[in-house]
Design an enzyme around this catalytic site. Structure first.
Site, PDB file in Angstrom:
ATOM      1  N   GLY A  31      46.593 -42.762  38.060  1.00  0.00           N
ATOM      2  CA  GLY A  31      46.632 -43.868  39.017  1.00  0.00           C
ATOM      3  C   GLY A  31      47.827 -43.739  39.929  1.00  0.00           C
ATOM      4  O   GLY A  31      48.314 -42.628  40.173  1.00  0.00           O
ATOM      5  N   SER A  32      48.322 -44.865  40.395  1.00  0.00           N
ATOM      6  CA  SER A  32      49.387 -44.832  41.395  1.00  0.00           C
ATOM      7  C   SER A  32      50.735 -44.461  40.763  1.00  0.00           C
ATOM      8  O   SER A  32      50.978 -44.719  39.577  1.00  0.00           O
ATOM      9  CB  SER A  32      49.497 -46.190  42.075  1.00  0.00           C
ATOM     10  N   THR A  33      51.601 -43.894  41.573  1.00  0.00           N
ATOM     11  CA  THR A  33      52.931 -43.510  41.087  1.00  0.00           C
ATOM     12  C   THR A  33      53.705 -44.755  40.654  1.00  0.00           C
ATOM     13  O   THR A  33      54.432 -44.729  39.659  1.00  0.00           O
ATOM     14  CB  THR A  33      53.678 -42.732  42.189  1.00  0.00           C
ATOM     15  N   GLU A  34      53.495 -45.844  41.363  1.00  0.00           N
ATOM     16  CA  GLU A  34      54.199 -47.086  41.040  1.00  0.00           C
ATOM     17  C   GLU A  34      53.870 -47.555  39.620  1.00  0.00           C
ATOM     18  O   GLU A  34      54.761 -47.858  38.821  1.00  0.00           O
ATOM     19  CB  GLU A  34      53.763 -48.129  42.066  1.00  0.00           C
ATOM     20  N   GLY A  75      52.520 -45.680  37.305  1.00  0.00           N
ATOM     21  CA  GLY A  75      52.963 -44.610  36.404  1.00  0.00           C
ATOM     22  C   GLY A  75      54.414 -44.799  36.000  1.00  0.00           C
ATOM     23  O   GLY A  75      54.795 -44.632  34.833  1.00  0.00           O
ATOM     24  N   GLU A  96      49.086 -38.644  35.615  1.00  0.00           N
ATOM     25  CA  GLU A  96      48.509 -37.950  36.777  1.00  0.00           C
ATOM     26  C   GLU A  96      48.550 -38.963  37.907  1.00  0.00           C
ATOM     27  O   GLU A  96      47.807 -39.939  37.900  1.00  0.00           O
ATOM     28  CB  GLU A  96      47.084 -37.490  36.454  1.00  0.00           C
ATOM     29  N   CYS A 154      43.198 -38.232  44.872  1.00  0.00           N
ATOM     30  CA  CYS A 154      44.641 -38.047  44.693  1.00  0.00           C
ATOM     31  C   CYS A 154      45.114 -36.719  45.273  1.00  0.00           C
ATOM     32  O   CYS A 154      46.241 -36.601  45.727  1.00  0.00           O
ATOM     33  CB  CYS A 154      45.015 -38.168  43.230  1.00  0.00           C
ATOM     34  N   GLU A 181      51.011 -41.965  50.355  1.00  0.00           N
ATOM     35  CA  GLU A 181      49.600 -41.753  50.065  1.00  0.00           C
ATOM     36  C   GLU A 181      48.799 -42.885  50.715  1.00  0.00           C
ATOM     37  O   GLU A 181      49.059 -44.053  50.458  1.00  0.00           O
ATOM     38  CB  GLU A 181      49.423 -41.785  48.546  1.00  0.00           C
TER      39      GLU A 181
HETATM   40  P1  NAI Z   1      46.711 -48.583  40.058  1.00  0.00           P
HETATM   41  O1  NAI Z   1      47.652 -47.523  39.663  1.00  0.00           O
HETATM   42  O2  NAI Z   1      47.189 -49.980  40.125  1.00  0.00           O
HETATM   43  O3  NAI Z   1      45.479 -48.604  39.011  1.00  0.00           O
HETATM   44  C1  NAI Z   1      45.096 -47.555  38.171  1.00  0.00           C
HETATM   45  C2  NAI Z   1      44.761 -48.104  36.786  1.00  0.00           C
HETATM   46  O4  NAI Z   1      45.925 -48.654  36.183  1.00  0.00           O
HETATM   47  C3  NAI Z   1      43.735 -49.226  36.775  1.00  0.00           C
HETATM   48  O5  NAI Z   1      42.920 -49.079  35.642  1.00  0.00           O
HETATM   49  C4  NAI Z   1      44.599 -50.476  36.639  1.00  0.00           C
HETATM   50  O6  NAI Z   1      43.931 -51.556  36.042  1.00  0.00           O
HETATM   51  C5  NAI Z   1      45.691 -49.981  35.717  1.00  0.00           C
HETATM   52  N1  NAI Z   1      46.953 -50.712  35.796  1.00  0.00           N
HETATM   53  C6  NAI Z   1      47.466 -51.414  36.850  1.00  0.00           C
HETATM   54  N2  NAI Z   1      48.672 -51.918  36.522  1.00  0.00           N
HETATM   55  C7  NAI Z   1      48.935 -51.523  35.260  1.00  0.00           C
HETATM   56  C8  NAI Z   1      50.038 -51.706  34.374  1.00  0.00           C
HETATM   57  N3  NAI Z   1      51.117 -52.388  34.737  1.00  0.00           N
HETATM   58  N4  NAI Z   1      49.988 -51.152  33.161  1.00  0.00           N
HETATM   59  C9  NAI Z   1      48.922 -50.430  32.789  1.00  0.00           C
HETATM   60  N5  NAI Z   1      47.845 -50.226  33.563  1.00  0.00           N
HETATM   61  C10 NAI Z   1      47.851 -50.763  34.797  1.00  0.00           C
HETATM   62  O7  NAI Z   1      46.036 -48.197  41.398  1.00  0.00           O
HETATM   63  P2  NAI Z   1      45.355 -49.192  42.443  1.00  0.00           P
HETATM   64  O8  NAI Z   1      46.102 -50.459  42.606  1.00  0.00           O
HETATM   65  O9  NAI Z   1      43.958 -49.334  42.042  1.00  0.00           O
HETATM   66  O10 NAI Z   1      45.507 -48.378  43.778  1.00  0.00           O
HETATM   67  C11 NAI Z   1      46.705 -48.474  44.530  1.00  0.00           C
HETATM   68  C12 NAI Z   1      47.056 -47.149  45.132  1.00  0.00           C
HETATM   69  O11 NAI Z   1      47.291 -46.202  44.083  1.00  0.00           O
HETATM   70  C13 NAI Z   1      45.976 -46.520  45.968  1.00  0.00           C
HETATM   71  O12 NAI Z   1      46.000 -46.963  47.275  1.00  0.00           O
HETATM   72  C14 NAI Z   1      46.319 -45.076  45.860  1.00  0.00           C
HETATM   73  O13 NAI Z   1      47.293 -44.753  46.806  1.00  0.00           O
HETATM   74  C15 NAI Z   1      46.897 -44.939  44.483  1.00  0.00           C
HETATM   75  N6  NAI Z   1      45.918 -44.415  43.499  1.00  0.00           N
HETATM   76  C16 NAI Z   1      46.063 -43.145  43.096  1.00  0.00           C
HETATM   77  C17 NAI Z   1      45.155 -42.607  42.216  1.00  0.00           C
HETATM   78  C18 NAI Z   1      45.267 -41.208  41.772  1.00  0.00           C
HETATM   79  O14 NAI Z   1      44.329 -40.682  41.187  1.00  0.00           O
HETATM   80  N7  NAI Z   1      46.377 -40.544  41.971  1.00  0.00           N
HETATM   81  C19 NAI Z   1      44.008 -43.361  41.736  1.00  0.00           C
HETATM   82  C20 NAI Z   1      43.986 -44.726  42.179  1.00  0.00           C
HETATM   83  C21 NAI Z   1      44.906 -45.200  43.039  1.00  0.00           C
END
Ligand code: NAI
Length: 785
Positions: free
Chosen positions: A235-238, A240, A257, A291, A388
């Protein structure tokens, strides 16, 4: 000729939803469970806004029930023969294939991606992943005889490739004998729930796979659960970074990742027609919500204009429309918040000087759509070149020379993927070697395969998915789990003394300096630390290094990056020579070490130390990569690359052998290092200076700063030019290493506060260390076309 619409029939998917009354609980212990708080949220089709189903919002109690089920299922799952586990994975692969159209249509409806992509790319790759790992489950005992499963794995995945990310997570975890709790993304939970259905159909033992739906709060509950052994996140670096923080206080293993801002480099001799088609796959695939999207186009100046013209022409032929239409290229954006984010970033890029071009193509009047977008004249520091966007937006820049291309490509905090286009293989591979990214596609883009590891450098995360290295993320050395805890270190306060210390100390019999940039260096602080022998007698003093000394040492280590370019043969020679030198001076070194650890241990440390240096000299040109044969006309060359500058906090139990055991693998693989020796007997480093001086090791490859480990750890962990931390102290130091280095997401390797028997070759030497001293870069090259 005009295309007519070719809509895919959603009937089967809709009737699947209806069979579940369009309402889903969690999948826990092999059965459907109502969410404990009875809360549900909607998931909808982003191309129409129509609600598809209600899905359970997982609470901490639901996560707890799922983790308990996974824990209870673990012994039974591990008691199965590898062949039986393999058969389950094989059955999952077969079942995915049998229901492939249902999965593809559901994925497209829930996510908005074109059916052509879910049908031809996502779902076939899901099946391939389960087949590939069914094979690994079978071969595990032969291929990984000294490793065991981590245990219960918590997995959190994003919405851009929902079922594929599930496969990337679940297949290797099950193949290596773990059980899992997986949380899909809140925007796209449906295919994970359909997958739960096939787990039931094949009779997968209850509790081996558990799926709890929900938002970030559900993910957070999973991350914080005390009975989870490892977290795997995409998911997002933030987020992560938040997960890294939340797990620092625990022994949870972690793989991340994260995001990317991948360069797509085009040299003037590239085949421009292929480049343009590559770009369609690189940035408009899945609406750019990828990503590893090639979102930064770097063009050699001489071809920039003709290339931009061709790109604009091609963009005008892209078709946006209903994702279920087989003839469209651009589907819907996953959610309103993502669409707004894309628009906001594009506006900001324009405000910062970029020229925006969008083709005059028709967008559906309903749903969440964003046109393919080209931003040119982008300044490398602009937000659209750095952040990104995760949308169909290409940011174009120019370069003049290959060197400038590499500098621009690496001018990012990320390092996930990259493309190099040139008909000159020398240029392409020369550049590929210099790019700091986990994947380099040469004259191709966005190719994935289960056999080829995928994952990032730098703030794109660490750990790999796929390949042999992907399995290691779910394994640990068999002896490690039950290794006893080290006693908490009482030696250091980590505080500098209030006043100039030890001025009234008894006669000093030995004083050493720091070792920085290949020279002995006077410390900055003017403080020193007394080193005492076993009977409390003074053995001498070592300087107390401070922030400035660390800064100098890190700078020297960065400057010595030529060590990474030395051939493996050359590195081996240097290490052999060091072993030879230690062997010649062994008696003298042993005599001094005996004052701290007694004669028998000192002798044993010297002897084992000589052998260990020899071992790593041997490994230097043998821990090499692999060539994978993915099912395309490509090869993927998996290179073990050094991580960069590694800070090492040495174990205290064996001052000489411990230091050798952790420094030599790092050096053998081409890293440079800043070493903080054990506080028990840091004087040992005085004996090493001569060894280093006479060994042909370039100055700066090894730098040694003595002092309080806890204090120096903090400085090193916070230093952005340190790429990884190895810490082998007590539990508190393992925790501190993880917690203090979240800033630039350093890779951290610790003993988790457990005792390692450094004399035991199985524990103190070998692949486990080498794997942590390297990161795999997969270079994809067309082959046999
Ligand atoms: P996100 O990182 O918030 O979500 C990814 C997963 O993490 C989801 O299942 C979410 O429910 C979960 N999550 C969110 N906060 C969490 C926490 N504090 N602890 C544990 N799990 C948590 O990504 P989001 O908000 O959907 O997208 C935001 C940005 O992130 C996108 O615009 C993109 O730039 C980036 N992104 C990057 C990805 C990648 O594969 N590198 C995939 C998705 C988003």
């Amino acid at each position: 000729m005009e295309y007519g619409p070719a809509p895919e029939d959603p009937k089967e998917a809709l009737s699947w939803l209806d069979r579940h009354n369009r309402r889903f609980g969690h999948f826990i212990n092999g059965a459907w469970a109502e969410p404990s708080a009875k809360q549900y949220f909607d998931t909808s089709d982003p191309s129409t806004g129509d609600k598809l189903a209600s899905v359970g919002q997982g609470s901490a109690a639901d996560i707890d029930a799922a983790v308990k089920a996974a824990r209870a299922a673990l012994p039974g799952w591990q008691a199965l023969s590898p062949h039986s586990r393999s058969r389950y994975l094989y059955a999952l692969a077969r079942q995915v294939q049998k229901h492939s159209r249902l999965f593809a249509v559901l994925e497209t409806m829930d996510n908005g991606k074109p059916i052509r992509e879910s049908r031809d790319i996502d779902i076939p790759l899901v099946a391939r992943h389960f087949y590939y790992h069914a094979g690994w489950a079978q071969l595990l005992p032969q291929e990984f005889p000294d490793y065991s499963a981590c245990g219960v794995i918590g997995q959190i995945i994003p919405w851009n490739f929902p079922l594929l990310m599930l496969a990337w997570k679940i297949a290797p975890a099950l193949a290596t004998g773990n059980t899992v709790v997986l949380k899909p993304a809140e925007f796209t939970p449906l295919t994970a729930l359909a997958f739960a259905g096939i787990c039931q159909e094949i009779g997968l033992p209850a509790g081996v796979v558990n799926i709890v739906t929900g938002d970030g709060a559900t993910g957070e509950a999973l991350v914080k659960h005390s009975d989870v052994d490892k977290i795997a996140f995409t998911g997002s670096t933030e987020v992560g970074r938040a997960i890294r923080n939340a797990t620092a206080q625990s022994h949870k293993k972690l793989s991340l990742e994260l995001g990317g801002k991948s360069p797509f480099i085009v040299f003037e001799d590239a085949d421009l027609d292929s480049v343009v088609e590559g770009l369609v796959d690189g940035i408009w695939f899945n609406q750019g919500q990828v990503c590893c999207a090639g979102s930064r186009l770097l063009m050699q100046e001489s071809i920039a204009e003709p290339l931009l013209m061709r790109i604009r022409d091609r963009m005008s032929t892209l078709r946006a429309g209903s994702p279920l239409d087989k003839a469209i290229d651009i589907g819907a954006i996953v959610a309103r918040v993502q669409l707004d984010r894309i628009q906001r970033l594009v506006n900001q890029g324009i405000a910062e000087g970029a020229t925006c071009w969008q083709p005059q193509i028709e967008l559906p009047s309903r749903g969440l759509f964003f046109p393919p977008t080209l931003l040119s004249n982008v300044h490398p520091t602009s937000i659209v070149a750095q952040q990104e966007i995760f949308g169909p937006v290409l940011a174009a820049m120019t370069f003049r020379t290959p060197q400038e291309a590499v500098e621009l490509a690496n001018n990012t905090v990320y390092g996930l993927a990259s493309c190099v286009w040139s008909e000159n293989l020398n240029v392409a591979l020369h550049v590929a070697a210099q790019i700091k990214a986990g994947v380099v596609w040469v004259n191709c883009t966005n190719l994935f395969d289960a056999a080829c590891g995928f994952g990032g450098y730098r703030e794109s995360g660490y750990g790999r998915e796929g390949g042999r290295e992907g399995l290691l993320e779910y394994l640990e050395p068999a002896w490690f789990k039950n290794a006893p805890a080290l006693p908490a270190s009482t030696a250091s306060t980590g505080e500098l003394p209030e006043e100039e210390s030890d001025t009234a100390a008894p006669a000093i019999d030995r004083t050493i300096k720091l070792y920085i940039g290949g020279k002995q260096a006077r410390p900055d602080s003017g403080y020193s630390m007394q080193v005492r022998g076993r009977d409390g007698e003074s053995l001498g003093e070592v300087p107390l290094g401070n922030r400035k000394d660390i800064r100098n040492a890190v700078e020297a280590a960065r400057k010595a990056s030529g060590w990474a370019k030395a051939s493996a043969h050359n590195r081996a020679q240097v290490l052999y020579y060091m072993a030879e030198n230690l062997s010649q001076r062994g008696d003298e070194v042993g005599r001094r070490l005996a004052q701290a650890v007694g004669e028998p241990q000192a002798k044993a440390e010297v002897n084992a130390g000589i052998e260990r240096i020899f071992s790593y000299a041997a490994w230097a040109d043998k821990f090499d990569g692999a060539v994978h044969n993915p099912p395309f006309r490509n090869i993927a060359i998996a290179m073990n690359e050094p991580i960069g500058t590694v800070a090492i906090l040495c174990p205290r139990e064996a001052p000489l052998l411990g230091l050798i055991s952790v420094v030599m693998p790092v050096l053998a693989m081409g890293n440079t290092t800043v070493v903080v020796p054990s506080e028990m007997y840091p004087l040992i480093t005085g004996d090493l200076y001569q060894l280093l001086d006479t060994s042909d090791l370039p100055g700066g490859a090894v730098n040694i700063v003595t002092g309080y480990q806890s204090q120096l750890l903090k400085i090193l962990a916070e230093h952005d030019d340190v790429d990884a931390i190895w810490s082998f102290g007590d539990e508190a130091s393992a925790t501190a290493a993880k917690a203090l280095s979240t800033g630039n997401l350093k890779q951290v390797f610790t003993n988790e506060g457990r005792a390692i028997d450094w004399f035991d070759v199985k524990q103190g030497e070998g692949r486990w260390f080498l794997e942590h001293a390297t990161q795999v870069k997969n270079i994809w090259v067309p082959y046999g076309e």
